[in-house]
Motif scaffolding. Structure first.
Motif, PDB file in Angstrom:
ATOM      1  N   UNK A 105     -13.468 -16.897 -36.197  1.00 50.51           N
ATOM      2  CA  UNK A 105     -12.797 -16.562 -37.452  1.00 50.51           C
ATOM      3  C   UNK A 105     -11.501 -17.344 -37.685  1.00 50.51           C
ATOM      4  N   UNK A 106     -11.120 -18.194 -36.737  1.00 51.74           N
ATOM      5  CA  UNK A 106      -9.938 -19.024 -36.936  1.00 51.74           C
ATOM      6  C   UNK A 106     -10.215 -20.100 -37.979  1.00 51.74           C
ATOM      7  N   UNK A 107      -9.169 -20.546 -38.650  1.00 52.34           N
ATOM      8  CA  UNK A 107      -9.308 -21.709 -39.520  1.00 52.34           C
ATOM      9  C   UNK A 107      -9.602 -22.914 -38.636  1.00 52.34           C
ATOM     10  N   UNK A 108     -10.300 -23.903 -39.184  1.00 53.90           N
ATOM     11  CA  UNK A 108     -10.685 -25.082 -38.418  1.00 53.90           C
ATOM     12  C   UNK A 108      -9.458 -25.788 -37.832  1.00 53.90           C
ATOM     13  N   UNK A 109      -8.361 -25.834 -38.579  1.00 55.90           N
ATOM     14  CA  UNK A 109      -7.156 -26.497 -38.072  1.00 55.90           C
ATOM     15  C   UNK A 109      -6.573 -25.753 -36.874  1.00 55.90           C
ATOM     16  N   UNK A 110      -6.690 -24.430 -36.859  1.00 52.66           N
ATOM     17  CA  UNK A 110      -6.192 -23.655 -35.720  1.00 52.66           C
ATOM     18  C   UNK A 110      -7.077 -23.854 -34.494  1.00 52.66           C
ATOM     19  N   UNK A 111      -8.397 -23.920 -34.698  1.00 49.92           N
ATOM     20  CA  UNK A 111      -9.297 -24.186 -33.571  1.00 49.92           C
ATOM     21  C   UNK A 111      -9.007 -25.570 -33.000  1.00 49.92           C
ATOM     22  N   UNK A 112      -8.832 -26.558 -33.857  1.00 54.10           N
ATOM     23  CA  UNK A 112      -8.519 -27.916 -33.387  1.00 54.10           C
ATOM     24  C   UNK A 112      -7.204 -27.922 -32.619  1.00 54.10           C
ATOM     25  N   UNK A 113      -6.217 -27.169 -33.100  1.00 55.99           N
ATOM     26  CA  UNK A 113      -4.937 -27.064 -32.396  1.00 55.99           C
ATOM     27  C   UNK A 113      -5.149 -26.485 -30.993  1.00 55.99           C
ATOM     28  N   UNK A 114      -5.913 -25.394 -30.897  1.00 54.22           N
ATOM     29  CA  UNK A 114      -6.137 -24.750 -29.594  1.00 54.22           C
ATOM     30  C   UNK A 114      -6.934 -25.650 -28.651  1.00 54.22           C
ATOM     31  N   UNK A 115      -7.878 -26.415 -29.178  1.00 46.89           N
ATOM     32  CA  UNK A 115      -8.627 -27.344 -28.334  1.00 46.89           C
ATOM     33  C   UNK A 115      -7.689 -28.410 -27.756  1.00 46.89           C
ATOM     34  N   UNK A 116      -6.805 -28.932 -28.580  1.00 43.74           N
ATOM     35  CA  UNK A 116      -5.847 -29.932 -28.110  1.00 43.74           C
ATOM     36  C   UNK A 116      -4.859 -29.306 -27.139  1.00 43.74           C
ATOM     37  N   UNK A 117      -4.407 -28.094 -27.433  1.00 44.41           N
ATOM     38  CA  UNK A 117      -3.474 -27.377 -26.567  1.00 44.41           C
ATOM     39  C   UNK A 117      -4.113 -27.145 -25.194  1.00 44.41           C
ATOM     40  N   UNK A 118      -5.389 -26.731 -25.183  1.00 48.90           N
ATOM     41  CA  UNK A 118      -6.132 -26.528 -23.943  1.00 48.90           C
ATOM     42  C   UNK A 118      -6.143 -27.812 -23.116  1.00 48.90           C
ATOM     43  N   UNK A 119      -6.484 -28.918 -23.776  1.00 50.77           N
ATOM     44  CA  UNK A 119      -6.540 -30.200 -23.078  1.00 50.77           C
ATOM     45  C   UNK A 119      -5.177 -30.566 -22.505  1.00 50.77           C
ATOM     46  N   UNK A 120      -4.136 -30.353 -23.261  1.00 46.40           N
ATOM     47  CA  UNK A 120      -2.791 -30.728 -22.807  1.00 46.40           C
ATOM     48  C   UNK A 120      -2.357 -29.921 -21.582  1.00 46.40           C
ATOM     49  N   UNK A 121      -2.541 -28.614 -21.605  1.00 40.09           N
ATOM     50  CA  UNK A 121      -2.037 -27.826 -20.478  1.00 40.09           C
ATOM     51  C   UNK A 121      -2.934 -27.918 -19.252  1.00 40.09           C
ATOM     52  N   UNK A 122      -4.237 -28.154 -19.453  1.00 39.96           N
ATOM     53  CA  UNK A 122      -5.149 -28.205 -18.311  1.00 39.96           C
ATOM     54  C   UNK A 122      -5.363 -29.601 -17.762  1.00 39.96           C
ATOM     55  N   UNK A 123      -5.328 -30.616 -18.586  1.00 41.12           N
ATOM     56  CA  UNK A 123      -5.556 -31.982 -18.108  1.00 41.12           C
ATOM     57  C   UNK A 123      -4.246 -32.731 -17.907  1.00 41.12           C
ATOM     58  N   UNK A 124      -3.319 -32.558 -18.834  1.00 44.16           N
ATOM     59  CA  UNK A 124      -2.074 -33.311 -18.762  1.00 44.16           C
ATOM     60  C   UNK A 124      -0.948 -32.524 -18.108  1.00 44.16           C
ATOM     61  N   UNK A 125      -1.063 -31.210 -18.059  1.00 44.12           N
ATOM     62  CA  UNK A 125      -0.072 -30.390 -17.391  1.00 44.12           C
ATOM     63  C   UNK A 125       1.173 -30.081 -18.198  1.00 44.12           C
ATOM     64  N   UNK A 126       1.169 -30.376 -19.500  1.00 48.96           N
ATOM     65  CA  UNK A 126       2.330 -30.068 -20.325  1.00 48.96           C
ATOM     66  C   UNK A 126       1.907 -29.841 -21.761  1.00 48.96           C
TER      67      UNK A 126
END
Length: 152
Positions: A105-126
């Motif tokens: 039910x999230x807007x597409x822009x919010x899902x894209x934000x969370x996907x990028x956020x996930x990648x940043x904290x889990x792969x890049x560590x920040x």
């Protein structure tokens, strides 16, 4: 069962980097397992209330493996990110029962934000991103974890 540690908002963009002073941990800050965020648009619940802030925890190996057994993911691999994000987001606003239906039910822009956020904290560590000012072309880092407009 979700295991979480208290979230602490970073006070500076480089809060994840090792710092001096604490000799018990080799001069490093404690491992952060939860990261606050602010959605670009916000989740609108059934009552019409908009929720913009939330918390995402670091993913475990189980978080990345379990969705692969989900029939919805087997039928449509694009659904993987919905199930995965639902496992690691612990709260959006006052909503703490996060499941794939909430993420759908999230807007597409919010899902894209969370996907990028996930990648940043889990792969890049920040949670920092390098950006360039469109006016003066100066390069600087901003913290994607949220905060007030204009703060980095």
């Amino acid at each position: 069962m979700r295991r979480t540690a208290p979230a602490e908002a970073p006070q500076r963009p480089d809060a994840h980097l090792p710092a001096g002073g604490d000799t018990r941990s080799g001069g490093r800050e404690p491992l952060r397992t939860e990261f606050p965020f602010e959605l670009p648009r916000g989740y609108v619940d059934d009552a019409g209330v908009v929720h913009r802030t939330g918390v995402m925890r670091l993913a475990t190996a189980r978080d990345e493996l379990v969705p692969l057994r989900d029939d919805r993911v087997r039928e449509n691999s694009a659904y993987l990110s919905v199930v995965l994000i639902a496992r690691v987001v612990t709260r959006i606003g006052t909503v703490d029962d996060i499941h794939p239906g909430v993420i759908e039910d999230l807007f597409a822009s919010d899902l894209a934000f969370l996907q990028d956020f996930y990648r940043r904290i889990n792969a890049e560590g920040h949670t920092r991103a390098a950006v360039t000012c469109p006016s003066c072309q100066e390069e600087f880092a901003v913290n994607l974890a949220g905060g007030r407009l204009g703060e980095s």
